[in-house]
Design an enzyme around this catalytic site. Structure first.
Site, PDB file in Angstrom:
ATOM      1  N   ASP A  43      36.826  54.864  29.446  1.00 58.45           N
ATOM      2  CA  ASP A  43      36.787  53.422  29.208  1.00 58.45           C
ATOM      3  C   ASP A  43      37.305  53.085  27.809  1.00 58.45           C
ATOM      4  O   ASP A  43      36.815  53.622  26.818  1.00 58.45           O
ATOM      5  CB  ASP A  43      35.312  52.976  29.364  1.00 58.45           C
ATOM      6  CG  ASP A  43      35.164  51.524  29.722  1.00 58.45           C
ATOM      7  OD1 ASP A  43      35.848  50.686  29.108  1.00 58.45           O
ATOM      8  OD2 ASP A  43      34.343  51.219  30.607  1.00 58.45           O
ATOM      9  N   THR A  84      37.273  46.069  32.200  1.00 56.00           N
ATOM     10  CA  THR A  84      36.711  47.233  32.889  1.00 56.00           C
ATOM     11  C   THR A  84      36.656  47.097  34.425  1.00 56.00           C
ATOM     12  O   THR A  84      37.073  48.003  35.143  1.00 56.00           O
ATOM     13  CB  THR A  84      35.296  47.518  32.344  1.00 56.00           C
ATOM     14  OG1 THR A  84      35.455  47.955  31.002  1.00 56.00           O
ATOM     15  CG2 THR A  84      34.579  48.590  33.133  1.00 56.00           C
ATOM     16  N   ASP A 167      27.401  50.432  35.768  1.00 60.46           N
ATOM     17  CA  ASP A 167      27.369  50.267  37.222  1.00 60.46           C
ATOM     18  C   ASP A 167      28.770  50.051  37.788  1.00 60.46           C
ATOM     19  O   ASP A 167      29.185  50.720  38.732  1.00 60.46           O
ATOM     20  CB  ASP A 167      26.406  49.131  37.620  1.00 60.46           C
ATOM     21  CG  ASP A 167      26.593  47.867  36.809  1.00 60.46           C
ATOM     22  OD1 ASP A 167      27.729  47.384  36.706  1.00 60.46           O
ATOM     23  OD2 ASP A 167      25.595  47.338  36.263  1.00 60.46           O
ATOM     24  N   ARG A 168      29.541  49.117  37.185  1.00 62.57           N
ATOM     25  CA  ARG A 168      30.864  48.835  37.754  1.00 62.57           C
ATOM     26  C   ARG A 168      31.811  50.025  37.641  1.00 62.57           C
ATOM     27  O   ARG A 168      32.723  50.178  38.447  1.00 62.57           O
ATOM     28  CB  ARG A 168      31.477  47.584  37.132  1.00 62.57           C
ATOM     29  CG  ARG A 168      31.683  47.624  35.623  1.00 62.57           C
ATOM     30  CD  ARG A 168      32.106  46.237  35.116  1.00 62.57           C
ATOM     31  NE  ARG A 168      32.342  46.176  33.680  1.00 62.57           N
ATOM     32  CZ  ARG A 168      31.398  46.027  32.749  1.00 62.57           C
ATOM     33  NH1 ARG A 168      30.130  45.931  33.123  1.00 62.57           N
ATOM     34  NH2 ARG A 168      31.700  45.968  31.465  1.00 62.57           N
ATOM     35  N   ASP A 310      33.968  52.906  25.308  1.00 63.82           N
ATOM     36  CA  ASP A 310      34.142  51.450  25.244  1.00 63.82           C
ATOM     37  C   ASP A 310      33.096  50.812  24.334  1.00 63.82           C
ATOM     38  O   ASP A 310      33.420  50.004  23.466  1.00 63.82           O
ATOM     39  CB  ASP A 310      34.057  50.849  26.646  1.00 63.82           C
ATOM     40  CG  ASP A 310      34.300  49.344  26.657  1.00 63.82           C
ATOM     41  OD1 ASP A 310      35.416  48.925  26.300  1.00 63.82           O
ATOM     42  OD2 ASP A 310      33.380  48.589  27.012  1.00 63.82           O
ATOM     43  N   HIS A 314      33.954  48.835  20.912  1.00 62.07           N
ATOM     44  CA  HIS A 314      33.552  47.443  20.678  1.00 62.07           C
ATOM     45  C   HIS A 314      32.743  47.314  19.392  1.00 62.07           C
ATOM     46  O   HIS A 314      32.858  46.330  18.670  1.00 62.07           O
ATOM     47  CB  HIS A 314      32.709  46.919  21.845  1.00 62.07           C
ATOM     48  CG  HIS A 314      33.520  46.460  23.008  1.00 62.07           C
ATOM     49  ND1 HIS A 314      34.327  45.348  22.942  1.00 62.07           N
ATOM     50  CD2 HIS A 314      33.662  46.959  24.259  1.00 62.07           C
ATOM     51  CE1 HIS A 314      34.928  45.172  24.117  1.00 62.07           C
ATOM     52  NE2 HIS A 314      34.544  46.140  24.927  1.00 62.07           N
ATOM     53  N   HIS A 358      41.602  50.224  30.368  1.00 64.90           N
ATOM     54  CA  HIS A 358      42.269  49.298  29.440  1.00 64.90           C
ATOM     55  C   HIS A 358      42.308  49.968  28.080  1.00 64.90           C
ATOM     56  O   HIS A 358      41.581  50.931  27.839  1.00 64.90           O
ATOM     57  CB  HIS A 358      41.542  47.957  29.332  1.00 64.90           C
ATOM     58  CG  HIS A 358      40.075  48.092  28.994  1.00 64.90           C
ATOM     59  ND1 HIS A 358      39.640  48.402  27.721  1.00 64.90           N
ATOM     60  CD2 HIS A 358      38.964  48.020  29.757  1.00 64.90           C
ATOM     61  CE1 HIS A 358      38.318  48.483  27.715  1.00 64.90           C
ATOM     62  NE2 HIS A 358      37.879  48.283  28.951  1.00 64.90           N
TER      63      HIS A 358
HETATM   64 ZN   LIG Z   1      35.206  46.761  26.820  1.00 59.62          ZN
END
Ligand SMILES: [Zn+2]
Length: 551
Positions: A43, A84, A167-168, A310, A314, A358
């Site tokens: 991620d 995501t 989860d996703r 990720d 961030h 991404h």
């Molecule tokens: Zn992100």
């Protein structure tokens, strides 16, 4: 009667078994099928994380995939927004939000007049927790994944398992027909959970894993793996561009996670450190045995999404020591996973690919400090201006329903009520928006449906535009301009820092080599379908990458 029946059943089972050994199913004859396909997503992994940290990686992780597999060096997302949910859906379904319908992580739903979450599903229940964190399913995904097609092709005999801390990240790759998707629930529990969409109870191997106290063991100190002075590929540890954790004054090593967990949502803090990737690797390795993956000639699919990269990106930004350390440690986790696959499935018996959902932008405030054009976009001010303009131009109440994901949703009933023409209103808004500072482009929904764009940001917007779900006006911000806090990185744009991500293939039926040819994310699933000799995902728009495959 029961005895006769069970004798009959046993005979039937035996005859099936002997039949299976005589008549080999068609699936075994192509001889390219691996026993297991492993789809790995990292991620927020920019392409340059492969090259920037290359000298810090060992021989058994990323470098093994690069030297023994196939490296697509110019691989890009071909749609916006680069988030995501859409990313995971696109990698595994071989298409874009235009077709698979996952237009963002959260989006304004025109039908229910409320926000929906890409994996949220209140019709299912949590399994493994009483918390609502398990109320998830892939029901908003409109198309099949290559794992779904593998399930259909093998008469549901090939298994699919999805794993992630998010989860996703577990649900969307595994698709609709998955045996299970498991994700990490932090808070005060620190457990892997699922939903009744898949299972009524957690399998015993998952319960056993949760009972080992793995999460607890990762509430430890996070310091750099190697001497911080050797981390020459990132900025200084102390700077003005990083967020950090609540309860610690500076975003600097070391981090006492046990102590910080009290002010950072308990076990959730693990997700925001490299240990979130480690626990996912631990769990994926346990799943090889627990789910008996890759143990026969019928191909199984395991999807593993490493999401902590990720969270760290961030929080600390692309150029941070924290990101560098997270990748150095992820390299070790990937090595562990590969070694486990070698041992349990066998070298040459599995095929693995690795990509990302991404990229990410360098922190704009950092870019500003080194004179690169960049900035921050104030959503609230933009919204206020737009509303005021409508009120003064139309002498009407504002008919903007919602602004989100760089899209404006209009209240079509109100527009109709005023006797206005929807297409004209959309165009008038485009004219207003394009005059706004830091906006680079703006388009109407009608232009997205009436014209065919084959290049540029328009092409990416169109691939991300779903006629049923997307808004009335779309706008694009200037390069390196984001709506975000002044610390940390984010993503979502059509620019190279968000679209250019790694794509590595490795293992059975994969060539060794690399290319600088342009490849896109939707090419991945058709490539795996071609390798397996199965139907392409039903909405796939990408093309199989011939040069990657051996035959
Ligand atoms: Zn992100």
């Amino acid at each position: 009667m029961r005895a006769i029946l069970s004798v009959f059943v046993i005979c039937f089972l035996l005859s099936c078994q002997s039949q299976k050994s005589v008549i080999k199913p068609n699936v075994a004859t192509l001889n390219t099928q691996p026993k297991l396909v492993v789809g790995v997503v990292v991620d927020q992994m920019r392409y340059d994380y492969l090259t920037r940290f290359y000298n810090k990686y060992g021989e058994g992780g990323f470098r093994r995939l690069m030297s023994q597999g196939f490296n697509c060096k110019n691989n890009h997302f071909n749609y916006v927004p680069t988030y995501t949910g859409p990313g995971h859906a696109s990698i595994f379904s071989g298409t874009t939000p235009k077709t698979h319908g996952i237009i963002s992580n959260n989006w304004y739903d025109k039908v229910s007049d409320s926000y929906v979450y890409c994996a949220g599903d209140t019709t299912v229940q949590s399994v493994g927790t009483t918390n609502k964190a398990g109320q998830m399913s892939p029901h908003r995904l409109k198309t099949t994944s290559f794992a779904d097609e593998n399930r259909l092709f093998t008469q549901m005999r090939g298994k699919t398992i999805g794993i992630s801390v998010k989860d996703r990240g577990a649900i969307l790759p595994a698709g609709h027909t998955a045996n299970a998707a498991y994700w990490f629930h932090g808070a005060d529990e620190g457990r892997f959970i699922t939903s009744t969409y898949y299972l009524e109870t957690l399998p015993s191997w998952v319960k056993a894993f949760n009972d080992t106290g793995a999460a607890e063991s990762y509430l430890k100190e996070w310091n750099t793996l190697y001497d911080i002075n050797t981390y020459t590929e990132s900025g200084s540890d102390l700077n003005a561009f990083e967020g950090g954790f609540k309860g610690k004054e500076t975003a600097t090593f070391p981090y006492d996670l046990k102590a910080l967990s009290k002010t950072n949502r308990g076990y959730d803090i693990i997700k925001a450190t490299p240990y979130g990737n480690s626990i996912v690797a631990d769990f994926a390795i346990a799943a090889l045995d627990g789910e008996q993956l890759g143990q026969d000639n019928i191909t199984d699919v395991l999807t593993v999404s490493f999401s902590s990269t990720d969270y760290v990106g961030h929080n600390f930004g692309v150029n941070s020591k924290e990101v560098e350390d997270t990748y150095i440690r992820l390299d070790k986790d990937i090595e562990r996973l590969l070694n486990a696959l070698d041992a349990k499935v066998g070298k040459g018996n599995y095929t693995l690919f690795l990509s990302s959902d991404h990229g990410a932008v360098e922190v704009p405030s950092y870019l500003e400090s080194v004179k690169v054009p960049s900035g921050y976009f104030n959503n609230d001010a933009f919204k206020k201006t737009l509303n005021e303009t409508i009120i003064s131009n139309y002498k009407a109440e504002s008919f903007i329903k919602n602004i989100s994901n760089n899209q404006v949703f209009l209240d079509r009933e109100v527009i109709k009520g005023y006797g206005l023409n929807l297409i004209e209103v959309q165009q008038a808004l485009v004219d207003v928006i394009i005059g706004y500072p830091q906006v680079y482009k703006a388009y109407t929904a009608s232009s997205m449906t009436n014209a065919e764009f084959s290049r540029g940001v328009e092409h990416l917007l169109q691939n991300g535009f779903n006629q049923k779900r997307s808004g009335d006006v779309l706008y694009v911000l200037d390069p390196a301009v984001i709506s975000y806090s002044k610390t940390g990185s984010t993503h979502g744009s059509a620019l190279n820092y968000d679209t250019h991500v790694p794509l590595l293939f490795f293992g059975k039926a994969i060539n060794t080599g690399s290319t600088l040819q342009h490849t896109t994310i939707p090419d991945i699933a058709p490539t795996m379908s071609a390798l397996l000799g199965i139907s392409f995902p039903n909405g796939a728009s990408g093309k199989p990458l011939e040069f990657v495959l051996e035959n």
